[in-house]
Design a protein around this motif. Structure first.
Motif, PDB file in Angstrom:
ATOM      1  N   GLN A 218      67.513  38.338  95.176  1.00  0.00           N
ATOM      2  CA  GLN A 218      68.905  37.961  95.396  1.00  0.00           C
ATOM      3  C   GLN A 218      69.224  37.799  96.874  1.00  0.00           C
ATOM      4  OE1 GLN A 218      71.057  40.949  93.219  1.00  0.00           O
ATOM      5  NE2 GLN A 218      70.464  40.124  91.219  1.00  0.00           N
ATOM      6  N   SER A 219      68.543  38.579  97.728  1.00  0.00           N
ATOM      7  CA  SER A 219      68.805  38.453  99.159  1.00  0.00           C
ATOM      8  C   SER A 219      68.319  37.115  99.703  1.00  0.00           C
ATOM      9  CB  SER A 219      68.137  39.596  99.927  1.00  0.00           C
ATOM     10  OG  SER A 219      66.713  39.469  99.889  1.00  0.00           O
ATOM     11  N   ILE A 220      67.280  36.562  99.096  1.00  0.00           N
ATOM     12  CA  ILE A 220      66.719  35.289  99.561  1.00  0.00           C
ATOM     13  C   ILE A 220      67.336  34.097  98.848  1.00  0.00           C
ATOM     14  CG2 ILE A 220      64.626  33.914  99.790  1.00  0.00           C
ATOM     15  CD1 ILE A 220      64.673  36.317 101.638  1.00  0.00           C
ATOM     16  N   PHE A 221      67.454  34.193  97.535  1.00  0.00           N
ATOM     17  CA  PHE A 221      67.859  33.020  96.749  1.00  0.00           C
ATOM     18  C   PHE A 221      69.299  33.091  96.235  1.00  0.00           C
ATOM     19  CE2 PHE A 221      63.216  33.460  96.212  1.00  0.00           C
ATOM     20  CZ  PHE A 221      62.813  32.248  96.739  1.00  0.00           C
ATOM     21  N   PHE A 387      78.790  25.621  88.470  1.00  0.00           N
ATOM     22  CA  PHE A 387      78.591  26.507  89.619  1.00  0.00           C
ATOM     23  C   PHE A 387      79.207  27.883  89.438  1.00  0.00           C
ATOM     24  CE2 PHE A 387      78.182  22.787  92.827  1.00  0.00           C
ATOM     25  CZ  PHE A 387      76.835  22.680  92.513  1.00  0.00           C
ATOM     26  N   GLY A 388      80.300  27.963  88.691  1.00  0.00           N
ATOM     27  CA  GLY A 388      81.018  29.234  88.678  1.00  0.00           C
ATOM     28  C   GLY A 388      81.743  29.385  90.000  1.00  0.00           C
ATOM     29  N   ASP A 389      81.560  30.514  90.663  1.00  0.00           N
ATOM     30  CA  ASP A 389      82.157  30.710  91.979  1.00  0.00           C
ATOM     31  C   ASP A 389      81.349  29.927  93.004  1.00  0.00           C
ATOM     32  OD1 ASP A 389      84.081  32.429  90.956  1.00  0.00           O
ATOM     33  OD2 ASP A 389      82.791  34.190  91.195  1.00  0.00           O
ATOM     34  N   PRO A 390      81.972  28.962  93.691  1.00  0.00           N
ATOM     35  CA  PRO A 390      81.224  28.144  94.669  1.00  0.00           C
ATOM     36  C   PRO A 390      80.642  29.009  95.782  1.00  0.00           C
ATOM     37  CG  PRO A 390      83.331  27.127  94.146  1.00  0.00           C
ATOM     38  CD  PRO A 390      83.367  28.510  93.556  1.00  0.00           C
ATOM     39  N   GLU A 391      79.422  28.669  96.205  1.00  0.00           N
ATOM     40  CA  GLU A 391      78.724  29.360  97.280  1.00  0.00           C
ATOM     41  C   GLU A 391      78.438  28.366  98.399  1.00  0.00           C
ATOM     42  OE1 GLU A 391      75.225  31.162  95.694  1.00  0.00           O
ATOM     43  OE2 GLU A 391      76.330  32.526  94.373  1.00  0.00           O
ATOM     44  N   PRO A 392      78.092  28.857  99.595  1.00  0.00           N
ATOM     45  CA  PRO A 392      77.817  27.939 100.714  1.00  0.00           C
ATOM     46  C   PRO A 392      76.816  26.844 100.393  1.00  0.00           C
ATOM     47  CG  PRO A 392      77.982  30.177 101.529  1.00  0.00           C
ATOM     48  CD  PRO A 392      78.063  30.270 100.028  1.00  0.00           C
ATOM     49  N   GLY A 393      75.794  27.169  99.586  1.00  0.00           N
ATOM     50  CA  GLY A 393      74.783  26.175  99.264  1.00  0.00           C
ATOM     51  C   GLY A 393      75.269  25.057  98.368  1.00  0.00           C
ATOM     52  N   HIS A 394      76.474  25.176  97.839  1.00  0.00           N
ATOM     53  CA  HIS A 394      77.011  24.148  96.943  1.00  0.00           C
ATOM     54  C   HIS A 394      77.743  23.032  97.676  1.00  0.00           C
ATOM     55  CE1 HIS A 394      77.194  27.533  93.678  1.00  0.00           C
ATOM     56  NE2 HIS A 394      76.001  26.961  93.728  1.00  0.00           N
ATOM     57  N   TRP A 395      77.802  23.109  99.005  1.00  0.00           N
ATOM     58  CA  TRP A 395      78.582  22.117  99.752  1.00  0.00           C
ATOM     59  C   TRP A 395      78.129  20.689  99.458  1.00  0.00           C
ATOM     60  CZ3 TRP A 395      76.442  18.542 102.987  1.00  0.00           C
ATOM     61  CH2 TRP A 395      75.123  18.767 103.418  1.00  0.00           C
ATOM     62  N   GLY A 396      76.807  20.502  99.235  1.00  0.00           N
ATOM     63  CA  GLY A 396      76.272  19.155  99.060  1.00  0.00           C
ATOM     64  C   GLY A 396      76.857  18.440  97.857  1.00  0.00           C
TER      65      GLY A 396
END
Length: 569
Positions: A218-221, A387-396
């Motif tokens: 979880q810390s990495i991915f 996505f559920g709760d958007p995360e930084p990696g979802h910006w694309g």
């Protein structure tokens, strides 16, 4: 295709049928060279085989034939040629690699160690790792660990040596030792790779430390939806033990050596050279999906789309990374002009893996590239809904959906997506540039647009399109003299882009450099693809500027006239 031919070629009792080919040695060689230049491995293998029939002991023909057969992943043919070359005293890096591929796949580790006493030479890093893994396979673990340590002594190869030592320790059950290396406790931190992280997770699970393994994942991915990660997470949460997957034998350890090197070469060397290593990794470990995916990706770069598709097709449907293979296969189909087949493949993937956001995003990307913006928006909608709760990696996903909405003249929705993408990933240069440029074109919030594009240029100073945006917003603001330098820099970075050249022409006209402006407009016109509609580089508008000048065109369009500094006409 040429199995019988090659078998006959290297059988001393067979008379070669040289009369069956009328093109002659020179013709066959030239045809082979031409095929090799374009990385057309099938044609190259054909023509080099024909040339070898007439000159079977020619080392140049043999060496080039090796490249073709390895590109085709036909190691039976490649190894046959390699053995003949080595028997004749022609030892090269390729023959050395094929010797390892042959003996390693057959698990003839003692023979491999004996061979490494001779002329085999791939390179210091690979030689050290190959010898160490051969020692593991021969049951000489103490000597193998000394070999890995020797590789680790050099600063440039330290990470490779430690990583492979950890793999070897895990393979023989020393999970504490493997964890000590992968965690950095024993020798300091080593650069993280996907395979290294996944191996560490598996090692922690073998040590009955599933909670630590979950924390590492979880810390990495993060909350990744990648099936490989989700399956590992589910296994760990269920309290089950993850098996080792990267290198469960010495042969697979050798495969990981070549895969590791291919991964480095992918960004540092020509794709054809990296392919030599990734194909060897496939041969040594036929179940290595990462090696298959890497080979297929390299074949795409070489524009060998049929071969790439064949390689993608080897990924089992049951494998967690099957979606990556299908996405890659669809891209190869699209690049080869088979748009309908590509879209169909992605639609099927999105239907069968509806829970996978990347499947919908890939479909959206393909549709967007074909300017089917409404369909693309719908695909991105499906991805974002998962996505559920958007995360930084979802910006694309928000960024690309914003592009499709903007192209449909749904600007308010598009702007909302762009701004939300920036909330997820502040300072993202591509979003800053697209939003800033769009605001410029709409003559809205020009000061804000300028600030956005300046920030984007600072992040990516060598991006011609972003630099063009900066020059263009300055032009829109009437700051013509300031715009010139940025537009000239953009034209240096993107010398054959019609939009950039057209913009440069407008800016030059605005400062009174009219002859140069005309030259740039003519260049822009020469770069326009007649088969594409590009509203930003309208050939009719460019021709009109060439006929009457930019001032008249702007007046005809109802735009504010330019305050031109002077004229060189």
């Amino acid at each position: 295709m040429f199995r019988t031919l090659i078998a006959a070629l290297f059988a001393s009792t067979v008379i070669l049928p040289t009369a069956s080919y009328s093109e002659g040695l020179a013709g066959a060689y030239l045809a082979a060279r031409q095929a090799s230049f374009y990385s057309d491995y099938a044609q190259a293998a054909d023509w080099y085989s024909r040339a070898l029939i007439q000159d079977p002991q020619n080392p140049v023909l043999q060496e080039n034939a090796l490249t073709a057969w390895v590109g085709l992943a036909d190691f039976e043919q490649a190894i046959a040629i390699s053995q003949v070359m080595r028997g004749a005293g022609f030892d090269t890096q390729q023959t050395s690699i094929l010797t390892v591929a042959d003996l390693g796949a057959q698990q003839e580790f003692e023979t491999l160690l004996e061979t490494y006493q001779g002329a085999v030479n791939i390179g210091p890093l690979v030689d050290g790792l190959v010898t160490s893994w051969a020692l593991v396979g021969a049951g000489q673990m103490s000597a193998a660990l000394e070999g890995f340590d020797a590789v680790s002594e050099e600063e440039l190869t330290r990470a490779f040596g430690l990583y492979h030592k950890a793999l070897a320790l895990a393979q023989v059950g020393d999970y504490e030792g493997a964890d000590g290396i992968l965690s950095g406790r024993y020798s300091g931190a080593i650069p993280a790779t996907v395979n290294g992280i996944l191996t560490h997770v598996e090692v922690l699970s073998q040590l009955e430390r599933n909670a630590d393994a979950l924390e590492l994942l979880q810390s990495i991915f993060g909350h990744s939806t990648d099936p490989v990660i989700t399956q590992m997470t589910a296994t760990l949460e269920a309290g089950d033990t993850l098996p080792l997957s990267v290198a469960t034998s010495a042969s697979e350890g050798l495969a990981e050596v070549f895969f590791s090197v291919a991964g480095v070469l992918e960004s540092e060397a020509a794709p054809a050279y990296a392919l030599l290593f990734s194909r060897t990794a496939e041969h040594l470990n036929p179940r290595s999906v990462p090696a298959m995916l890497l080979s297929a990706s390299l074949l795409e770069k070489l524009e060998q789309y049929d071969l790439a598709n064949t390689t993608y097709d080897r990924v089992p449907r049951s494998h967690p990374s099957f979606h990556e293979a299908e996405i890659g296969r669809a891209e190869a189909l699209r690049q080869s002009g088979k748009d309908d087949a590509a879209i169909e493949a992605l639609r099927q993937l999105a239907e069968t893996r509806f829970d996978l956001p990347v499947a919908h995003s890939a479909l959206g990307d393909a549709l967007r590239s074909m300017e089917r913006f409404e369909e693309a928006s719908a695909a991105y909608d499906n991805a974002i809904a998962l996505f559920g709760d958007p995360e930084p990696g979802h910006w694309g996903a928000y960024y690309t959906r914003g592009i499709t909405l903007e192209r449909q003249d749904r600007w308010e929705e598009a702007e909302a997506d762009f701004r939300f993408a920036l909330e997820l990933s502040p300072g993202q240069p591509f979003v800053l540039n697209y939003l800033g440029y769009s605001l410029v074109e709409k003559r809205e919030n020009l000061d804000e647009a300028l600030a956005m594009i300046e920030q984007a240029v600072e992040a990516r100073p060598d991006d011609g399109y972003i630099t063009d945006s900066l020059g263009w917003v300055l032009y829109r603001l009437g700051r013509y003299d300031e715009a010139v330098g940025h537009m000239e820099r953009a034209a240096e970075l993107e010398p054959v882009d019609p939009v950039v050249s057209d913009h440069l022409g407008d800016v030059l006209w605005a400062v009174g450099r009219q002859r140069e402006a005309v030259f740039q407009w003519k260049r822009a016109l020469s770069f326009v693809n007649p088969d594409e509609v590009n509203p930003e580089a309208d050939p009719d508008r460019i021709r009109r500027k060439l006929d009457v000048g930019l001032d008249v065109v702007l007046e005809e369009e109802g735009a504010d006239p330019l305050a031109v500094a002077g004229s060189d006409d």
